[in-house]
Design a protein around this motif. Sequence first.
Motif, mmCIF file in Angstrom:
data_model
loop_
_atom_site.group_PDB
_atom_site.id
_atom_site.type_symbol
_atom_site.label_atom_id
_atom_site.label_comp_id
_atom_site.label_asym_id
_atom_site.label_seq_id
_atom_site.Cartn_x
_atom_site.Cartn_y
_atom_site.Cartn_z
ATOM 1 N N VAL A 133 0.878 -1.161 0.000
ATOM 2 C CA VAL A 133 0.000 0.000 0.000
ATOM 3 C C VAL A 133 0.920 1.216 0.000
ATOM 4 O O VAL A 133 1.693 1.427 0.941
ATOM 5 N N LEU A 134 0.863 2.004 -1.073
ATOM 6 C CA LEU A 134 1.851 3.053 -1.307
ATOM 7 C C LEU A 134 1.169 4.416 -1.367
ATOM 8 O O LEU A 134 0.344 4.665 -2.243
ATOM 9 N N TRP A 135 1.545 5.272 -0.434
ATOM 10 C CA TRP A 135 0.927 6.592 -0.339
ATOM 11 C C TRP A 135 1.796 7.630 -1.050
ATOM 12 O O TRP A 135 2.895 7.933 -0.640
ATOM 13 N N GLU A 136 1.272 8.161 -2.148
ATOM 14 C CA GLU A 136 1.881 9.255 -2.910
ATOM 15 C C GLU A 136 3.347 8.983 -3.233
ATOM 16 O O GLU A 136 4.250 9.740 -2.852
ATOM 17 N N ALA A 137 3.563 7.901 -3.958
ATOM 18 C CA ALA A 137 4.906 7.577 -4.441
ATOM 19 C C ALA A 137 5.374 8.673 -5.399
ATOM 20 O O ALA A 137 4.720 8.933 -6.406
ATOM 21 N N PRO A 138 6.512 9.320 -5.122
ATOM 22 C CA PRO A 138 6.966 10.440 -5.953
ATOM 23 C C PRO A 138 7.705 9.951 -7.201
ATOM 24 O O PRO A 138 8.917 10.112 -7.344
ATOM 25 N N GLY A 228 -3.842 11.557 -1.927
ATOM 26 C CA GLY A 228 -4.774 12.315 -1.118
ATOM 27 C C GLY A 228 -5.769 13.094 -1.956
ATOM 28 O O GLY A 228 -5.553 13.360 -3.147
ATOM 29 N N THR A 229 -6.869 13.477 -1.330
ATOM 30 C CA THR A 229 -7.862 14.295 -2.017
ATOM 31 C C THR A 229 -7.307 15.670 -2.367
ATOM 32 O O THR A 229 -7.790 16.322 -3.288
ATOM 33 N N GLU A 230 -6.308 16.123 -1.634
ATOM 34 C CA GLU A 230 -5.570 17.336 -1.973
ATOM 35 C C GLU A 230 -4.106 16.938 -2.115
ATOM 36 O O GLU A 230 -3.472 16.572 -1.136
ATOM 37 N N THR A 231 -3.599 17.011 -3.342
ATOM 38 C CA THR A 231 -2.248 16.528 -3.567
ATOM 39 C C THR A 231 -1.537 17.416 -4.573
ATOM 40 O O THR A 231 -2.083 18.420 -5.038
ATOM 41 N N PHE A 232 -0.321 17.049 -4.914
ATOM 42 C CA PHE A 232 0.500 17.849 -5.809
ATOM 43 C C PHE A 232 0.316 17.416 -7.258
ATOM 44 O O PHE A 232 -0.042 16.260 -7.533
ATOM 45 N N PRO A 233 0.561 18.307 -8.193
ATOM 46 C CA PRO A 233 0.458 17.930 -9.605
ATOM 47 C C PRO A 233 1.360 16.748 -9.930
ATOM 48 O O PRO A 233 2.500 16.668 -9.468
ATOM 49 N N GLY A 234 0.816 15.823 -10.698
ATOM 50 C CA GLY A 234 1.585 14.664 -11.125
ATOM 51 C C GLY A 234 1.415 13.448 -10.252
ATOM 52 O O GLY A 234 1.667 12.317 -10.707
ATOM 53 N N MET A 235 1.003 13.628 -9.008
ATOM 54 C CA MET A 235 0.879 12.477 -8.108
ATOM 55 C C MET A 235 -0.211 11.494 -8.550
ATOM 56 O O MET A 235 0.032 10.281 -8.589
ATOM 57 N N GLU A 252 -6.337 4.539 -6.002
ATOM 58 C CA GLU A 252 -7.500 5.163 -5.393
ATOM 59 C C GLU A 252 -7.115 6.512 -4.792
ATOM 60 O O GLU A 252 -5.937 6.783 -4.539
ATOM 61 N N THR A 253 -8.137 7.317 -4.521
ATOM 62 C CA THR A 253 -7.978 8.564 -3.792
ATOM 63 C C THR A 253 -8.571 8.398 -2.408
ATOM 64 O O THR A 253 -9.621 7.787 -2.234
ATOM 65 N N LEU A 254 -7.884 8.942 -1.408
ATOM 66 C CA LEU A 254 -8.326 8.821 -0.029
ATOM 67 C C LEU A 254 -8.129 10.167 0.664
ATOM 68 O O LEU A 254 -7.295 10.977 0.231
ATOM 69 N N ALA A 255 -8.870 10.407 1.724
ATOM 70 C CA ALA A 255 -8.773 11.680 2.438
ATOM 71 C C ALA A 255 -7.342 11.959 2.869
ATOM 72 O O ALA A 255 -6.702 11.131 3.519
ATOM 73 N N GLY A 256 -6.860 13.127 2.489
ATOM 74 C CA GLY A 256 -5.503 13.509 2.862
ATOM 75 C C GLY A 256 -5.087 14.774 2.156
ATOM 76 O O GLY A 256 -5.680 15.156 1.136
ATOM 77 N N ALA A 257 -4.082 15.435 2.706
ATOM 78 C CA ALA A 257 -3.575 16.681 2.135
ATOM 79 C C ALA A 257 -2.134 16.878 2.576
ATOM 80 O O ALA A 257 -1.667 16.244 3.527
ATOM 81 N N GLU A 258 -1.425 17.773 1.858
ATOM 82 C CA GLU A 258 -0.036 18.097 2.202
ATOM 83 C C GLU A 258 0.841 16.842 2.271
ATOM 84 O O GLU A 258 1.698 16.712 3.139
ATOM 85 N N HIS A 259 0.585 15.904 1.362
ATOM 86 C CA HIS A 259 1.411 14.705 1.214
ATOM 87 C C HIS A 259 1.222 13.718 2.362
ATOM 88 O O HIS A 259 2.031 12.812 2.546
ATOM 89 N N SER A 260 0.142 13.889 3.154
ATOM 90 C CA SER A 260 -0.103 12.990 4.270
ATOM 91 C C SER A 260 -1.547 12.533 4.263
ATOM 92 O O SER A 260 -2.408 13.147 3.642
ATOM 93 N N TRP A 261 -1.805 11.431 4.969
ATOM 94 C CA TRP A 261 -3.153 10.873 5.017
ATOM 95 C C TRP A 261 -3.848 11.236 6.323
ATOM 96 O O TRP A 261 -3.214 11.667 7.290
ATOM 97 N N ASP A 262 -5.171 11.033 6.361
ATOM 98 C CA ASP A 262 -5.941 11.113 7.601
ATOM 99 C C ASP A 262 -5.950 9.724 8.239
ATOM 100 O O ASP A 262 -6.269 8.734 7.566
#
Length: 276
Positions: A133-138, A228-235, A252-262
């Motif tokens: 499970v990979l969160w916002e792999a750059p 995240g629901t609020e993320t950076f371009p390209g993610m 999938e998209t999941l609740a989160g912002a600023e490169h972090s999850w809820d």
Amino acid sequence: MTQNTTGGTAAAPASTTTTTGRTARGDRITADVRGSGPGVVFVAGAGPFRAVDPITTRTAELLADAGTTTVVFDRLGRGDSPAPGRLDLDRELDAVAAAIDLAGGSAVLCGHSSGCAISLRAADQGLPVTGLVLWEAPLELGAEETRAWAAEIERRMDAGDLEGATEHFMKDMPPEWLAGAKASPDWPAIAASVVSQRADAQALTWATRALADGGLAGVPVPLLALTGTETFPGMPEAAARLAAAVPEGSAETLAGAEHSWDPEPMAARLARFVLA
């Protein structure tokens, strides 16, 4: 070498054991282990460790309550996992293997940011990984651009320019992140800790190349790429490419912002993935 803390009410999180493990090279890692059931190991990206990462701690607590064994460990050279010398990717993979041992011998890896690339490499190398499970792999940059970026980070590290290496590592991040770090009284410590990010740079170099040339087709486990629901371009685009590059991938998209999850929705989604 363990310390136990148990919640006092039925509604409290699962008991926590802070313990240590040893890698095949003799490095020591310190980890918080919670719960009982299938294993989940959290692999941090650049910088975080247990004492400064309440979001991962809370997620691990909730996930342990759902019927899993969770492991949150300090990566080599951070927090309570001191490690001198050259902290490269192979050495970090040994630390991940030690964390998996603490989880019971096999585990889903939950990677965050550049920790996603380390997790991918662990699965690719045949560690006992049961899922990713990979969160916002750059992975939004090209392979050659990433290789040059990583090489410059290592060059500055090897020259002893740790502040310069930190600045270069953060060059594509929001500029206010670097400005805030440099304005902090902790800046010398932040810069010194960049030595633990050699593994991140090397893992991202490998992952962007594997994504470009089809090398991820051999990843043998289910993979869920989250943004995240609020993320950076390209993610989101990178997550979609990553999911399409492996045999059992989804995005999938999941609740989160600023490169972090809820923590609450992340723990719930992880529980569904792990216990499916």
